[in-house]
Design an enzyme around this catalytic site. Structure first.
Site, PDB file in Angstrom:
ATOM      1  CB  CYS A 117      -1.206  -0.102   1.099  1.00  0.00           C
ATOM      2  SG  CYS A 117      -2.537  -1.357   1.407  1.00  0.00           S
ATOM      3  CG  HIS A 257      -3.112   3.141   1.635  1.00  0.00           C
ATOM      4  ND1 HIS A 257      -3.592   2.863   0.624  1.00  0.00           N
ATOM      5  CD2 HIS A 257      -2.961   2.340   2.849  1.00  0.00           C
ATOM      6  CE1 HIS A 257      -3.588   1.690   1.395  1.00  0.00           C
ATOM      7  NE2 HIS A 257      -3.675   1.241   2.485  1.00  0.00           N
ATOM      8  CG  ASN A 287      -6.545  -1.143   1.335  1.00  0.00           C
ATOM      9  OD1 ASN A 287      -6.019   0.030   0.239  1.00  0.00           O
ATOM     10  ND2 ASN A 287      -5.426  -1.260   2.250  1.00  0.00           N
TER      11      ASN A 287
END
Ligand code: UT7
Length: 332
Positions: A117, A257, A287
């Site tokens: 990520c 994020h 996500n």
């Protein structure tokens, strides 16, 4: 001569058309809309279904093409194409090389960057360094992931979080002091077992057993990852503020994020930021791993003004995490 900095001069994005809602997930695993919404902030996510046999490059190409069109970019002038991703089309051939060819960036070289990520965040550092050094003038950074290709839709702890998507940013030289100002990037390999996909790499090549044991899907020890994410992402954002003497008033936007709304809220609290300074689209995309940061930039582009102070923060598998301070360079 004034110092050369690396600024973002255009952004683009793409999300697949198919919307997978929490209600749909209720029919697949033992979960419910209320649990997902309160624990993560996610209502729906996009899944790539519109074309059979397409991988991450399909999303990346569309995001790059959106950027090229909106930014009026001459593709032949692009020097480097970096695709930040955890789900490359295939393991050996670079997805970025394919993307570069498909968008007509015939004078560019391309390669992939893998840091879960944090891939896009780390890619920002790489792209900016290429530009600041004077080595290259146009670096296209694409964050793209087809997470649905590695998500186990029988595992309620992971399948509710992830979605597919892509975003892109172009880095170019700037002489007004705009663009990337500072970075704080970290990794700790001790964390790799908490968020991983065990099989398919060199350590555990594919066998009948690995397929049978569902080892080609992403596995996450959610609670542990959550704890590390909350403390490290907030620490990184606070560190970059301290290093650059930024008060909460100086920060125009937090670009976090999008893994879990509770992690984002904790980071914003630590920075002393009001929620109206926090970019957020987790509700509609979930996500998207490497795509979360550029998808935010594309969604909020019309609200961004030249000189705005943006603090990016991310945390991901590996573990990998960090923060970047960037001055926005244009008005749309
Ligand atoms: O993006 C890269 C990094 N990734 C992250 O940052 C993600 C970090 N982790 C998280 O976001 C959260 O840990 C999750 C959203 C994955 C899970 O939320 P949580 O609040 O940490 O839940 P938990 O794992 O502690 O589970 C709490 C309870 C458990 O039940 P018991 O043991 O208390 O009876 C789980 O079995 O919730 C249960 N549970 C669910 N219930 C309904 C777990 N998943 C679900 C579900 N629906 N989908």
């Amino acid at each position: 001569m004034s110092k050369l900095t690396a600024a973002i001069t255009a952004v683009g994005s793409y999300v697949p058309k198919f919307v997978m809602t929490n209600k749909m997930l209720e029919t697949m695993v033992d979960t419910n809309d209320e649990w997902i919404t309160t624990r993560t902030g996610i209502k729906e996510r996009r899944i790539l279904k519109e074309e059979e046999g397409k991988g991450t490059s399909y999303l990346a190409i569309k995001a790059a093409q959106d950027l090229i069109k909106k930014g009026g970019v001459n593709v032949e002038e692009i020097d480097v194409v970096i695709v930040a991703t955890a789900t490359p089309d295939t393991l050996v051939a670079s997805t970025a090389a394919f993307v570069a060819s498909k968008i007509g960036a015939t004078n560019a070289f391309g390669y992939d960057l893998l840091a879960a990520c944090s891939s896009f965040l780390f890619g920002m550092s790489t792209a900016a360094s290429f530009v600041q050094s004077g080595r290259f003038k146009k670096v296209l950074l694409v964050g793209a992931d087809k997470m649905s290709s590695i998500v186990d839709y029988t595992d309620r702890t992971t399948c509710i979080i992830f979605g597919d998507g892509a975003g892109a940013a172009l880095f170019e030289p700037n002489t007004e002091g705009l663009g990337l100002q500072d970075e704080y990037l970290r990794s700790d390999g001790q964390g790799r077992d908490f968020l991983s996909m065990d099989a398919g790499g060199s350590m555990m090549p594919a066998t009948e057993e690995t397929v049978k044991n569902r080892k080609h899907f992403i596995y996450q020890e959610g609670r542990s990852v959550f704890k590390f994410a909350v403390s490290n992402m907030a620490d990184a954002a606070a560190t970059i503020m301290e290093k650059n003497s930024l008060s909460h008033e100086d920060v125009t936007w937090l670009v976090p994020h999008q893994a879990n709304k509770r992690i984002i809220d904790a980071t914003a609290n630590r920075m002393g930021l009001d929620h109206n300074k926090v970019m957020m689209n987790i509700r509609k995309y979930g996500n998207t791993t490497s795509a979360t940061l550029p998808l935010l930039l594309a969604d909020y582009e019309s609200q961004l003004k030249k000189g705005d102070n943006l603090v990016f923060a991310a945390f991901g598998g590996g573990f990998t995490w960090g923060s970047i301070y960037l001055k926005w360079a244009y008005n749309r």
